[in-house]
Design an enzyme around this catalytic site. Sequence first.
Site, PDB file in Angstrom:
ATOM      1  N   ASP A 203      35.302  47.050  40.962  1.00 48.35           N
ATOM      2  CA  ASP A 203      34.484  46.150  41.765  1.00 48.35           C
ATOM      3  C   ASP A 203      33.158  46.818  42.100  1.00 48.35           C
ATOM      4  O   ASP A 203      32.633  47.619  41.319  1.00 48.35           O
ATOM      5  CB  ASP A 203      35.254  45.745  43.023  1.00 48.35           C
ATOM      6  N   HIS A 244      32.899  43.499  48.875  1.00 47.34           N
ATOM      7  CA  HIS A 244      33.919  42.819  48.074  1.00 47.34           C
ATOM      8  C   HIS A 244      35.069  43.752  47.691  1.00 47.34           C
ATOM      9  O   HIS A 244      36.255  43.443  47.906  1.00 47.34           O
ATOM     10  CB  HIS A 244      33.239  42.257  46.815  1.00 47.34           C
ATOM     11  N   SER A 419      39.273  35.851  44.326  1.00 51.97           N
ATOM     12  CA  SER A 419      39.024  37.268  44.585  1.00 51.97           C
ATOM     13  C   SER A 419      40.106  37.858  45.470  1.00 51.97           C
ATOM     14  O   SER A 419      40.534  39.000  45.299  1.00 51.97           O
ATOM     15  CB  SER A 419      37.681  37.455  45.288  1.00 51.97           C
TER      16      SER A 419
END
Length: 661
Positions: A203, A244, A419
């Site tokens: 990520d 994230h 996600s």
Amino acid sequence: MRLTSEADGDDARDGARRDASPVTNSRPIVDDMPPLRRALLCFVLLSIGAAYAGDLFSNSFLVRFKRDVDPGEARDVAQRHGFVNMGPVLGSRSEYHFVNRALPVARTKRSIPHMRKLKVDPLVHTAVQQPGFIRVKRGYKPLKVENLVKIEPHKDPTDPYFPYQWYLKNTGQNGGKAKLDLNVEAAWAQGITGKNVTTAIMDDGVDYMHPDLKFNYNSQASYDFSSNDPYPYPRYTDDWFNSHGTRCAGEVAAARDNGICGVGVAYDSKIAGIRMLDQPYMTDLIEANSMGHEPNLIDIYSASWGPTDDGKTVDGPRNSTMRAIVKGVNEGRNGLGSIYVWASGDGGADDDCNCDGYAASMWTISINSAINDGQNAHYDESCSSTLASTFSNGAKDPNTGVATTDLYGKCTTTHSGTSAAAPEAAGVFALALEANNKLSWRDIQHLTVLTSKRNSLFDAKGRFRWTMNGVGLEFNHLFGFGVLDAGAMVALARRWKTVPPRFHCEAGDIKEIHMIPSKKSVILKITTDACKGQNTEVRYLEHVQAVISLNASRRGDIELFLTSPMGTRSMILSRRQNDDDSRDGFSKWPFMTTHTWAEYPQGTWLLEAKFNSEIPQSGYLKEWSLILHGTKEPPYTELPVLDPHSKLAIVKKAHESRSKM
């Protein structure tokens, strides 16, 4: 915009031609092939990377030498021509990643002088400037800063955000449906918490100094491929956009009972940070090196990103990345196979995850999401390659998302999208691997099919109903085989016997061009004995691929259906209203279905193509190849049946009845 250069496409096509030989019917998947050659089981894997052309070029170069060279020789060649040697590609001694710092990160023209410099070197065979392409994080809402809210500790676990983690224990909070969760407490009650398992979060980085993560951080397995150093810490932005990866990491391995945030699904497991998503444009070499990083230290790779979810993109792994993935499942984890978990996509009803070559790959486990009352989220994509589902945000209150860690020691309750779903699945798989560290990458997929539950999952719009395949397994086009059940998976993993060897059978092809009528369907048939009597015979299915080439006046209006000999009908391509392509179509694109899992493949397969459009359209189905993947021997014969109503019992009974015929 087409995002890969013609030269890169030629390179991928050459690779596909070179590696076509292992997929003939006369060769099983055996260990006497060279590792990479054995890994590339069918030509469709590399043909994914051949479909693109584009006009963005990075400052990275793939350099192939005429012979094996050591890193020192490669460094000397790089320095001689003004490059920096970033290291070998996938451990190769003949392929290296060079970067030229004098070039911009992205430019619209290929740098011919720089390639020429490299190509004239007596040691260099070829040099290919890497195209830049878009990869996006998957998430429902823009990420935002939140302050840590002080909450009174709650019993078992005592972490302050545990009451908000309805996906771990759903008591009906926030309008959810009680007991609609991952059933992790049943796994924890068995003493399974993820010990000695490492999940890599591929990520934008991981805040490894976060107090809820730092003691479960595996620094040895971590790396920053965006900055090329061992410290994958997120780059600062005012809007916390690079939170994230940290949020995903907390879902897997946030510590328990430490008074901070919530708890991870596998709270005693380790997480590694692989920072590779934070640059203007992705390159094939960054993706490949990320997915091949430390394959014997990392058990699970979790990816919550992919091609743009705009409903018109058809994109997937390029040449080196596909080699890395296939090498991982064949050689990773000391031969048991790396496990790649992928978020299915956030394009909603206007997209189809079978157009995403990462999520639709048979080598990855594609995970969709549900919300806390059982319906699909409006951003969920659907496709026949989805294996199972986990959870994203709440129904009545969309701000009630997944509670997890956030940047700089903070916590959040608004992580969402597919996600959020993929790391939850990675956590469940980490529990299964602790329960049985001999599980192969295929064993994990079989366990997923056999233990996922329909529970209360339903399509809010009523489009996709639960259907039973030919051996009694329920599936749904949105949710795959259901929501993951950690307790059931751990229990079955404990007594699991590794499934028999897998073979692939090229079951037939049709290469004559067939017109797709504007108002009717065209139906093509392939009748196959599934390579009976050959050493690639398949009797019990796992994945099925329909490799298709077609063109249409409007690609997004095409729908494709594949029907098995046992009558299971899979929609392998749905209408995508935003896709107005009239030029590229699909070129040897491997549409995949899991819906026929455990079925018998012998007989007639039907491919139906039709337009779903009020406006007259025209198209041509140019080629269809059917590839069957599965085992010759029944997969579950050595497993004792403890519950006569379980999926395992149903499938075993079907297989036993078949064997008596």
